[in-house]
Design an enzyme around this catalytic site. Structure first.
Site, PDB file in Angstrom:
ATOM      1  N   THR A   1      -6.678  -9.364  11.847  1.00 42.29           N
ATOM      2  CA  THR A   1      -8.003  -8.763  11.863  1.00 42.29           C
ATOM      3  C   THR A   1      -8.893  -9.423  10.823  1.00 42.29           C
ATOM      4  OG1 THR A   1      -7.090  -6.653  12.589  1.00 42.29           O
ATOM      5  CG2 THR A   1      -9.285  -6.604  11.646  1.00 42.29           C
TER       6      THR A   1
ATOM      7  N   ASP B   1       1.849   6.427  18.386  1.00 46.00           N
ATOM      8  CA  ASP B   1       2.149   5.753  17.107  1.00 46.00           C
ATOM      9  C   ASP B   1       1.336   6.382  15.984  1.00 46.00           C
ATOM     10  OD1 ASP B   1       3.434   3.960  15.428  1.00 46.00           O
ATOM     11  OD2 ASP B   1       1.969   2.363  15.752  1.00 46.00           O
TER      12      ASP B   1
ATOM     13  N   THR C   1      37.849   4.730  13.126  1.00 49.39           N
ATOM     14  CA  THR C   1      36.787   5.516  12.488  1.00 49.39           C
ATOM     15  C   THR C   1      37.245   5.957  11.107  1.00 49.39           C
ATOM     16  OG1 THR C   1      37.595   7.573  13.484  1.00 49.39           O
ATOM     17  CG2 THR C   1      35.877   6.373  14.685  1.00 49.39           C
TER      18      THR C   1
ATOM     19  N   ASN D   1       5.751  -3.237 -17.985  1.00 47.47           N
ATOM     20  CA  ASN D   1       5.173  -3.664 -19.270  1.00 47.47           C
ATOM     21  C   ASN D   1       3.691  -4.014 -19.165  1.00 47.47           C
ATOM     22  OD1 ASN D   1       5.205  -6.103 -17.950  1.00 47.47           O
ATOM     23  ND2 ASN D   1       6.597  -7.129 -19.378  1.00 47.47           N
TER      24      ASN D   1
END
Length: 541
Positions: free
Chosen positions: A97, A207, A403, A506
């Protein structure tokens, strides 16, 4: 995302609508009249969108028509004839964009450019075409970004739309320093109003997330605008969709089950409300599959901080929007009529805890950086390391069942010399157990233990650090971070400063290796062993 969202990708592609139900109706082209306008077909929203698009195409140029574009299916036209293209504002999976200026009027707009070479198949082409149709269909709605024109040339499709110069919703919340439940209710009211408009006009967004809501300007009263309709679809009453689309945190359980309708949008807004009030998503995990498993379980935490301080009305609305049964979930209209969300409703005008803002900032600003770093780390693991994890699985799986149970995991990790607390092992188990059946299979184990392993290995962290430290100076600068995120397709100009500030302990304006390690390990279980609920709250994803 920048000033104009550039589109998302599908997590899994599938059939749009359930076989036997109608698919989203193909648009019927309007019949042009003498003056170049189009007669609207009354049959569907898609027809209206197509008619508007045809009218725009007919009136946009008086010169002879060019060849027909394969995406927009109308004569190709060069966007630069009408607009000057300026600086980059944002970048996504399919497009970039830029700021653009109308040559005749000087109006500042946003131009989303989608490279046709990235449209790999007919489905991708259909998605772009449908996005244009839907944006034309919704044109004129006050809280939806207005599409001014769509252009196609030999190499690209360009969507020119309103410029939302006020930035993303998250940015505004964070900049104000504090906000109240009443303010959160007003925010949600605007968002649900937009979705109610979409649903009433036959559109599911699919969305919905905070990044897809932008502010038109930097003014305090700037209107909120919904954007990025790249995954949106037209729908009819009773129509069922099956393709899994959206962004992981916000996907509804029925989407994962491949049988959903407009109710999925309400779930996504419910997730947003949870984040607005608590500063973290209701369903989190260290991998996408584990996030999906948590969503399918549908268990939301309304007991841990800060929820004891939040009103019962807010919690009631969260529960009703995040109801795992879509048939029992509130509709957009019902949400707008909930007592907590009404303009003179029950939401208290009391500032929310500052920790909520801090969490919002972490969730918003650190997400892309950490995501990029984890991607680099995953890519640098050797075959030998993977083989070791395979052997580790065999050693833990004492009964050779294929498993691993929680007890086997605890015993096995202890014997391997891996130093995790019980809480951390339980976290690992929950994150690894993607299908939520209480045990971990081989694939789940490798996925989860690779992540925990890499977070605890200096060489992997250093490899990731070197990726960002382009000039090998020992520091990650703002420019290097921008470059790296662009390479990963995760660049967002608005969040770079926040990323640096949050990691730069910092305050020298750059990130050294120790600061990078601290950022990566924060919330991963390596930096601190705390109450699992608290750890969940502080996790930076």
């Amino acid at each position: 995302m920048g000033q104009c969202c550039t589109g998302g990708g599908k997590a899994v592609a599938g059939d749009e609508a359930e076989p036997g139900t109608s698919k989203a109706a193909p648009p019927s082209r309007g019949t042009s009249s003498k003056n170049g306008s189009a007669k609207q077909q009354p049959c569907s929203p898609a027809a209206k969108a197509a008619a508007t698009e045809a009218a725009a195409a007919a009136s946009s140029s008086k010169k002879p028509a060019g060849p027909i574009g394969e995406v927009l299916e109308r004569p190709m036209e060069e966007v630069r004839t009408t607009y000057s293209i300026g600086k980059e504002l944002g970048r996504g999976q399919f497009g970039v964009t830029h700021l653009c200026t109308h040559k005749a009027t000087g109006e500042k707009l946003a131009c989303k450019t989608i490279a046709k070479r990235k449209l790999a198949n007919k489905e991708d082409v259909d998605d772009v075409r449908r996005e244009v149709q839907i944006m034309h269909h919704l044109s004129g709605q006050p809280n939806i970004v207005d599409l001014r024109g769509a252009y196609e040339d030999k190499h690209n499709v360009h969507l020119v739309m309103e410029l939302c110069a006020g930035g993303e919703l998250f940015d505004r919340i964070i900049a104000r320093g504090h906000y109240t439940e009443r303010a959160a209710a007003a925010l949600l009211r605007a968002i649900v109003g937009i979705v109610h408009t979409c649903h009433s006009m036959g559109v599911i967004h699919r969305d919905l997330k905070p990044e897809n809501f932008l502010l038109l300007s930097k003014g305090d009263d700037a209107p909120l605008k919904a954007t990025d309709f790249g995954l949106s679809v037209f729908f009819k009453e009773g129509e069922v969709f099956r393709d899994i689309v959206g962004s992981a945190y916000y996907i509804a359980p029925e989407v994962l089950k491949r049988k959903y309708g407009p109710e999925a949008d309400i779930w996504s807004i419910g997730v947003m409300l949870y984040i607005f009030l608590a500063g973290v998503p209701p369903f989190w995990a260290e991998s996408e599959n584990a996030i999906f498993a948590a969503i399918l379980r549908g268990q939301i935490d309304l007991a841990s901080e800060p929820w004891p301080k939040i009103s019962s009305g807010a919690k009631d609305l969260v529960r009703k929007m995040l109801n795992i049964n879509p048939k029992e979930r509130l509709t957009a209209f019902q949400v707008l009529n909930h007592p907590w969300i009404k303009e003179d409703g029950d939401a208290p005008d009391v500032p929310l805890d500052n920790v909520v803002l801090n969490r919002l900032k972490q969730f918003r600003a650190m997400n892309q950086f950490k995501k990029a770093a984890l991607r680099i780390i995953a890519g640098c693991l050797s075959e030998e390391e993977i083989k070791g994890l395979k052997e580790m699985f065999k050693n833990i799986d004492k009964d050779n069942s294929g498993t691993i149970t929680l007890e086997e995991l605890k015993n096995g990790l202890a014997k391997q010399g891996t130093k995790f607390s019980d809480n951390e092992i339980e976290q690992l188990m929950e994150a690894a157990d993607a299908d939520g059946n209480g045990i971990i299979d081989y694939e789940e184990f490798v996925t989860a233990t690779v992540h925990m392993n890499k977070m605890d290995r200096e060489e992997h962290l250093y490899t990731a650090f070197q990726y960002f430290d382009k000039d090998n100076s020992g520091y990650i600068t703002k420019e290097e971070l921008e470059q790296a995120l662009k390479e990963q397709g995760l660049y967002d100009a608005n969040e770079i400063k926040d990323v640096i500030t949050d990691a730069d302990s910092n305050n020298d304006g750059r990130i050294d290796y120790s600061e990078f390690v601290a950022m990566m390990r924060k919330g991963s279980g390596c930096a601190e062993a705390t109450n699992p609920k608290k750890k969940r709250r502080d996790l930076v994803l």
